[in-house]
Design an enzyme around this catalytic site. Structure first.
Site, PDB file in Angstrom:
ATOM      1  N   ASN A 153      37.945 -40.014  19.122  1.00 58.10           N
ATOM      2  CA  ASN A 153      39.036 -39.420  19.909  1.00 58.10           C
ATOM      3  C   ASN A 153      38.991 -37.890  19.821  1.00 58.10           C
ATOM      4  O   ASN A 153      39.770 -37.256  19.115  1.00 58.10           O
ATOM      5  CB  ASN A 153      40.378 -39.969  19.397  1.00 58.10           C
ATOM      6  N   GLY A 207      52.752 -29.942  27.095  1.00 62.76           N
ATOM      7  CA  GLY A 207      53.432 -29.563  25.856  1.00 62.76           C
ATOM      8  C   GLY A 207      54.336 -30.631  25.254  1.00 62.76           C
ATOM      9  O   GLY A 207      55.004 -30.387  24.245  1.00 62.76           O
ATOM     10  N   ILE A 243      51.037 -41.463  18.212  1.00 58.53           N
ATOM     11  CA  ILE A 243      51.667 -40.588  19.223  1.00 58.53           C
ATOM     12  C   ILE A 243      50.904 -40.793  20.515  1.00 58.53           C
ATOM     13  O   ILE A 243      49.668 -40.914  20.508  1.00 58.53           O
ATOM     14  CB  ILE A 243      51.675 -39.091  18.799  1.00 58.53           C
ATOM     15  N   ALA A 244      51.622 -40.861  21.620  1.00 56.95           N
ATOM     16  CA  ALA A 244      50.946 -40.965  22.919  1.00 56.95           C
ATOM     17  C   ALA A 244      51.845 -40.421  24.013  1.00 56.95           C
ATOM     18  O   ALA A 244      53.079 -40.521  23.936  1.00 56.95           O
ATOM     19  CB  ALA A 244      50.581 -42.415  23.227  1.00 56.95           C
ATOM     20  N   TYR A 294      45.409 -32.206  17.339  1.00 57.11           N
ATOM     21  CA  TYR A 294      45.923 -31.999  15.972  1.00 57.11           C
ATOM     22  C   TYR A 294      45.433 -30.665  15.389  1.00 57.11           C
ATOM     23  O   TYR A 294      46.192 -29.980  14.705  1.00 57.11           O
ATOM     24  CB  TYR A 294      45.515 -33.160  15.069  1.00 57.11           C
ATOM     25  N   GLU A 297      45.714 -40.681  10.553  1.00 54.93           N
ATOM     26  CA  GLU A 297      44.340 -41.079  10.865  1.00 54.93           C
ATOM     27  C   GLU A 297      44.232 -41.236  12.383  1.00 54.93           C
ATOM     28  O   GLU A 297      45.217 -41.585  13.027  1.00 54.93           O
ATOM     29  CB  GLU A 297      43.970 -42.443  10.252  1.00 54.93           C
TER      30      GLU A 297
HETATM   31  C1  LIG Z   1      46.813 -36.403  22.176  1.00 50.94           C
HETATM   32  C2  LIG Z   1      48.012 -36.397  23.140  1.00 50.94           C
HETATM   33  C3  LIG Z   1      49.216 -37.062  22.453  1.00 50.94           C
HETATM   34  C4  LIG Z   1      48.358 -34.929  23.462  1.00 50.94           C
HETATM   35  O1  LIG Z   1      49.583 -34.887  24.198  1.00 50.94           O
HETATM   36  P1  LIG Z   1      49.886 -33.714  25.263  1.00 50.94           P
HETATM   37  O2  LIG Z   1      51.310 -33.752  25.596  1.00 50.94           O
HETATM   38  O3  LIG Z   1      48.915 -33.800  26.392  1.00 50.94           O
HETATM   39  O4  LIG Z   1      49.516 -32.426  24.384  1.00 50.94           O
HETATM   40  P2  LIG Z   1      50.072 -30.932  24.597  1.00 50.94           P
HETATM   41  O5  LIG Z   1      50.215 -30.653  26.048  1.00 50.94           O
HETATM   42  O6  LIG Z   1      51.301 -30.762  23.766  1.00 50.94           O
HETATM   43  O7  LIG Z   1      48.861 -30.084  24.007  1.00 50.94           O
HETATM   44  C5  LIG Z   1      48.952 -29.300  22.829  1.00 50.94           C
HETATM   45  C6  LIG Z   1      47.605 -28.690  22.564  1.00 50.94           C
HETATM   46  O8  LIG Z   1      46.657 -29.715  22.194  1.00 50.94           O
HETATM   47  C7  LIG Z   1      45.358 -29.395  22.707  1.00 50.94           C
HETATM   48  N1  LIG Z   1      44.979 -30.391  23.729  1.00 50.94           N
HETATM   49  C8  LIG Z   1      45.761 -31.363  24.239  1.00 50.94           C
HETATM   50  N2  LIG Z   1      45.074 -32.089  25.144  1.00 50.94           N
HETATM   51  C9  LIG Z   1      43.838 -31.554  25.209  1.00 50.94           C
HETATM   52  C10 LIG Z   1      42.679 -31.834  25.985  1.00 50.94           C
HETATM   53  N3  LIG Z   1      42.667 -32.829  26.885  1.00 50.94           N
HETATM   54  N4  LIG Z   1      41.566 -31.084  25.789  1.00 50.94           N
HETATM   55  C11 LIG Z   1      41.563 -30.068  24.899  1.00 50.94           C
HETATM   56  N5  LIG Z   1      42.640 -29.718  24.137  1.00 50.94           N
HETATM   57  C12 LIG Z   1      43.763 -30.465  24.296  1.00 50.94           C
HETATM   58  C13 LIG Z   1      45.492 -28.020  23.360  1.00 50.94           C
HETATM   59  O9  LIG Z   1      45.226 -27.042  22.378  1.00 50.94           O
HETATM   60  C14 LIG Z   1      46.964 -28.013  23.750  1.00 50.94           C
HETATM   61  O10 LIG Z   1      47.495 -26.731  23.902  1.00 50.94           O
HETATM   62  P3  LIG Z   1      47.316 -25.946  25.324  1.00 50.94           P
HETATM   63  O11 LIG Z   1      47.691 -26.916  26.409  1.00 50.94           O
HETATM   64  O12 LIG Z   1      48.281 -24.802  25.197  1.00 50.94           O
HETATM   65  O13 LIG Z   1      45.878 -25.546  25.406  1.00 50.94           O
HETATM   66  C15 LIG Z   1      47.657 -37.111  24.469  1.00 50.94           C
HETATM   67  O14 LIG Z   1      46.419 -36.616  24.949  1.00 50.94           O
HETATM   68  C16 LIG Z   1      47.558 -38.618  24.357  1.00 50.94           C
HETATM   69  O15 LIG Z   1      48.560 -39.344  24.507  1.00 50.94           O
HETATM   70  N6  LIG Z   1      46.331 -39.130  24.088  1.00 50.94           N
HETATM   71  C17 LIG Z   1      46.144 -40.588  23.953  1.00 50.94           C
HETATM   72  C18 LIG Z   1      46.743 -41.122  22.677  1.00 50.94           C
HETATM   73  C19 LIG Z   1      46.142 -40.443  21.451  1.00 50.94           C
HETATM   74  O16 LIG Z   1      44.950 -40.161  21.389  1.00 50.94           O
HETATM   75  N7  LIG Z   1      47.003 -40.197  20.436  1.00 50.94           N
HETATM   76  C20 LIG Z   1      46.556 -39.541  19.200  1.00 50.94           C
HETATM   77  C21 LIG Z   1      46.064 -40.517  18.196  1.00 50.94           C
HETATM   78  S1  LIG Z   1      47.321 -41.668  17.694  1.00 50.94           S
END
Ligand SMILES: CC(C)(COP(=O)(O)OP(=O)(O)OC[C@H]1O[C@@H](n2cnc3c(N)ncnc32)[C@H](O)[C@@H]1OP(=O)(O)O)[C@@H](O)C(=O)NCCC(=O)NCCS
Length: 146
Positions: free
Chosen positions: A102, A73, A63-64, A109, A97
């Site tokens: 990370n 969100g 997921i990214a 998660y 995994e």
């Molecule tokens: C992990 C990832 C997919 C999250 O996507 P996102 O759209 O930013 O996440 P959301 O906005 O839906 O966040 C949901 C919750 O996750 C947590 N969260 C997300 N990003 C965070 C951050 N940078 N720091 C702390 N908590 C975080 C928070 O609890 C958040 O809820 P809140 O905003 O109400 O506090 C994004 O950071 C990403 O693409 N990262 C790089 C790829 C990756 O690591 N993928 C996962 C492994 S495959």
């Protein structure tokens, strides 16, 4: 071009090589057992997730979300959509995994109810350990249901 495989290489696999090539992503899109979900802004793919559906368990492969669209969100909504689909398909557990380093991914998660279930040393090409996480799905039972 090839937005999913490019995002995978740049946002997830950085420093590990490139295993999610365009050909592999195309195979997953065509697979009947895999859902490849995208979120778009206009014509641009700004987020994606890939989940493999088994009989009783599902596995989140990737997921990214593009950096400028994070913390809005989108990642959570993608996971909720996949979890609802999994529940409908009779799946009770989702596993995944991610790279041990990370920390943001782990927090993401955890915020969705996933818990660490183990560590796999050298999982990523011998270069980095993986953290395994999982979540048990339960249907929502409300007063109006019973
Ligand atoms: C992990 C990832 C997919 C999250 O996507 P996102 O759209 O930013 O996440 P959301 O906005 O839906 O966040 C949901 C919750 O996750 C947590 N969260 C997300 N990003 C965070 C951050 N940078 N720091 C702390 N908590 C975080 C928070 O609890 C958040 O809820 P809140 O905003 O109400 O506090 C994004 O950071 C990403 O693409 N990262 C790089 C790829 C990756 O690591 N993928 C996962 C492994 S495959």
């Amino acid at each position: 071009m090839f937005p999913i495989s490019r995002m995978s290489r740049e946002l997830i696999e950085a420093g590990l090589g490139w295993s999610w090539t365009p050909a592999r992503v195309a195979r997953e899109i065509l697979s009947a057992e895999t859902v490849v979900l995208t979120s778009c802004y206009g014509d641009r793919v700004i987020a994606f997730a890939i989940m493999h559906f088994g009989d009783e368990t599902a596995h989140l492969n990737l997921i990214a979300v593009e950096p400028e669209y994070r913390r809005g969100g989108i990642g959570r909504r993608q996971m909720v959509w996949l979890e609802e689909s999994a529940l409908t398909a009779g799946i009770t557990t989702i596993g995944l995994e991610l790279r041990a380093g990370n920390q943001i991914g782990i927090r993401f998660y955890r915020s969705l109810g996933y818990r660490e279930t183990g560590v796999v040393p050298g999982y990523y090409r011998g270069l980095e350990a993986a953290i395994r996480m999982a979540r048990t799905l339960r249907p929502e039972i409300t007063q109006s249901t019973v």
